[in-house]
Design a protein around this motif. Sequence first.
Motif, PDB file in Angstrom:
ATOM      1  N   LYS A 111       0.834  -1.209   0.000  1.00  0.00           N
ATOM      2  CA  LYS A 111       0.000   0.000   0.000  1.00  0.00           C
ATOM      3  C   LYS A 111       0.866   1.255   0.000  1.00  0.00           C
ATOM      4  O   LYS A 111       0.552   2.235  -0.678  1.00  0.00           O
ATOM      5  CB  LYS A 111      -0.939   0.000   1.213  1.00  0.00           C
ATOM      6  N   LYS A 112       1.964   1.225   0.742  1.00  0.00           N
ATOM      7  CA  LYS A 112       2.869   2.375   0.798  1.00  0.00           C
ATOM      8  C   LYS A 112       3.446   2.685  -0.585  1.00  0.00           C
ATOM      9  O   LYS A 112       3.620   3.839  -0.953  1.00  0.00           O
ATOM     10  CB  LYS A 112       4.004   2.098   1.786  1.00  0.00           C
ATOM     11  N   PHE A 113       3.717   1.625  -1.365  1.00  0.00           N
ATOM     12  CA  PHE A 113       4.301   1.806  -2.690  1.00  0.00           C
ATOM     13  C   PHE A 113       3.253   1.884  -3.797  1.00  0.00           C
ATOM     14  O   PHE A 113       3.596   1.982  -4.968  1.00  0.00           O
ATOM     15  CB  PHE A 113       5.311   0.690  -2.983  1.00  0.00           C
ATOM     16  N   GLY A 114       1.984   1.817  -3.429  1.00  0.00           N
ATOM     17  CA  GLY A 114       0.915   1.938  -4.410  1.00  0.00           C
ATOM     18  C   GLY A 114       0.799   0.760  -5.360  1.00  0.00           C
ATOM     19  O   GLY A 114       0.397   0.931  -6.513  1.00  0.00           O
ATOM     20  N   ILE A 115       1.167  -0.429  -4.887  1.00  0.00           N
ATOM     21  CA  ILE A 115       1.033  -1.624  -5.729  1.00  0.00           C
ATOM     22  C   ILE A 115       0.004  -2.574  -5.112  1.00  0.00           C
ATOM     23  O   ILE A 115      -0.390  -2.424  -3.956  1.00  0.00           O
ATOM     24  CB  ILE A 115       2.387  -2.331  -5.953  1.00  0.00           C
ATOM     25  N   VAL A 116      -0.413  -3.531  -5.883  1.00  0.00           N
ATOM     26  CA  VAL A 116      -1.437  -4.481  -5.467  1.00  0.00           C
ATOM     27  C   VAL A 116      -0.872  -5.428  -4.408  1.00  0.00           C
ATOM     28  O   VAL A 116       0.252  -5.925  -4.551  1.00  0.00           O
ATOM     29  CB  VAL A 116      -1.947  -5.273  -6.695  1.00  0.00           C
ATOM     30  N   GLY A 117      -1.650  -5.688  -3.374  1.00  0.00           N
ATOM     31  CA  GLY A 117      -1.277  -6.648  -2.329  1.00  0.00           C
ATOM     32  C   GLY A 117      -2.314  -7.755  -2.269  1.00  0.00           C
ATOM     33  O   GLY A 117      -3.487  -7.492  -2.046  1.00  0.00           O
ATOM     34  N   VAL A 118      -1.869  -8.985  -2.496  1.00  0.00           N
ATOM     35  CA  VAL A 118      -2.776 -10.123  -2.560  1.00  0.00           C
ATOM     36  C   VAL A 118      -2.402 -11.128  -1.479  1.00  0.00           C
ATOM     37  O   VAL A 118      -1.255 -11.570  -1.393  1.00  0.00           O
ATOM     38  CB  VAL A 118      -2.704 -10.811  -3.942  1.00  0.00           C
ATOM     39  N   VAL A 119      -3.378 -11.487  -0.652  1.00  0.00           N
ATOM     40  CA  VAL A 119      -3.154 -12.463   0.410  1.00  0.00           C
ATOM     41  C   VAL A 119      -3.332 -13.868  -0.158  1.00  0.00           C
ATOM     42  O   VAL A 119      -4.210 -14.110  -0.988  1.00  0.00           O
ATOM     43  CB  VAL A 119      -4.099 -12.211   1.613  1.00  0.00           C
ATOM     44  N   PHE A 120      -2.473 -14.789   0.261  1.00  0.00           N
ATOM     45  CA  PHE A 120      -2.507 -16.183  -0.187  1.00  0.00           C
ATOM     46  C   PHE A 120      -2.649 -17.062   1.052  1.00  0.00           C
ATOM     47  O   PHE A 120      -1.804 -17.029   1.939  1.00  0.00           O
ATOM     48  CB  PHE A 120      -1.201 -16.518  -0.922  1.00  0.00           C
ATOM     49  N   PHE A 121      -3.725 -17.837   1.098  1.00  0.00           N
ATOM     50  CA  PHE A 121      -3.973 -18.728   2.231  1.00  0.00           C
ATOM     51  C   PHE A 121      -3.442 -20.112   1.907  1.00  0.00           C
ATOM     52  O   PHE A 121      -3.838 -20.700   0.900  1.00  0.00           O
ATOM     53  CB  PHE A 121      -5.473 -18.796   2.547  1.00  0.00           C
ATOM     54  N   THR A 122      -2.552 -20.630   2.744  1.00  0.00           N
ATOM     55  CA  THR A 122      -1.954 -21.937   2.485  1.00  0.00           C
ATOM     56  C   THR A 122      -2.657 -23.068   3.243  1.00  0.00           C
ATOM     57  O   THR A 122      -2.448 -24.226   2.927  1.00  0.00           O
ATOM     58  CB  THR A 122      -0.456 -21.951   2.859  1.00  0.00           C
TER      59      THR A 122
END
Length: 192
Positions: A111-122
């Motif tokens: 978020k700080k760098f303005g890029i997409v953050g996607v959570v991956f559940f293992t």
Amino acid sequence: MGERHRDQKSHYLVFPYPTQQGHINPMLQFSKLLHHKGVKITLLLCPGDHFRWLRPRRHQRVESVEAYLESFKQVGLRTLAKLLEKLSSSGCPANCIVYDAFIPWPLDVAKKFGIVGVVFFTQSCAVDNIDYHAYKGLLKLPLTKYDQSKILLPGLPPVEPGDMPSRLYDFRSYPAIYDIVVGQFSNVDKAD
């Protein structure tokens, strides 16, 4: 669109929880699928001896799990930010971070760098469902194995108390583990 922009492909940083193969392998397989689709992948792994503190050595103080995890977070935040800065100036910037749910803090960097953050559940959906309800306080803890009533959670068949994850019976004995597993939902609503 210029030729240069059209030739650039997406660049994803994939950041698994580094302590267990059960977290690394699913994200590695996912990375291979993305790569096959034309996405540039950078898999972020810690050095092999990164978790050597778990093995006590003679005359060496072993820090607590809580202290280690906080240190890992602080160093990880700085290192990930430096990597993103370096990639930005290299002509191959990252535009997405896929991170293991057990380490939610990479989303803050994304978020700080303005890029997409996607959570991956293992973990399996059933286990994540249980942990989510524990996180939200919808599952009364601690559980007791001797309770005869079935546990009813949306999306799951009725579950016997003895079939629930053991960390939900005695979560105060291992607070760091409980915090990691249940804390994976702390910012999931902010993930892209």
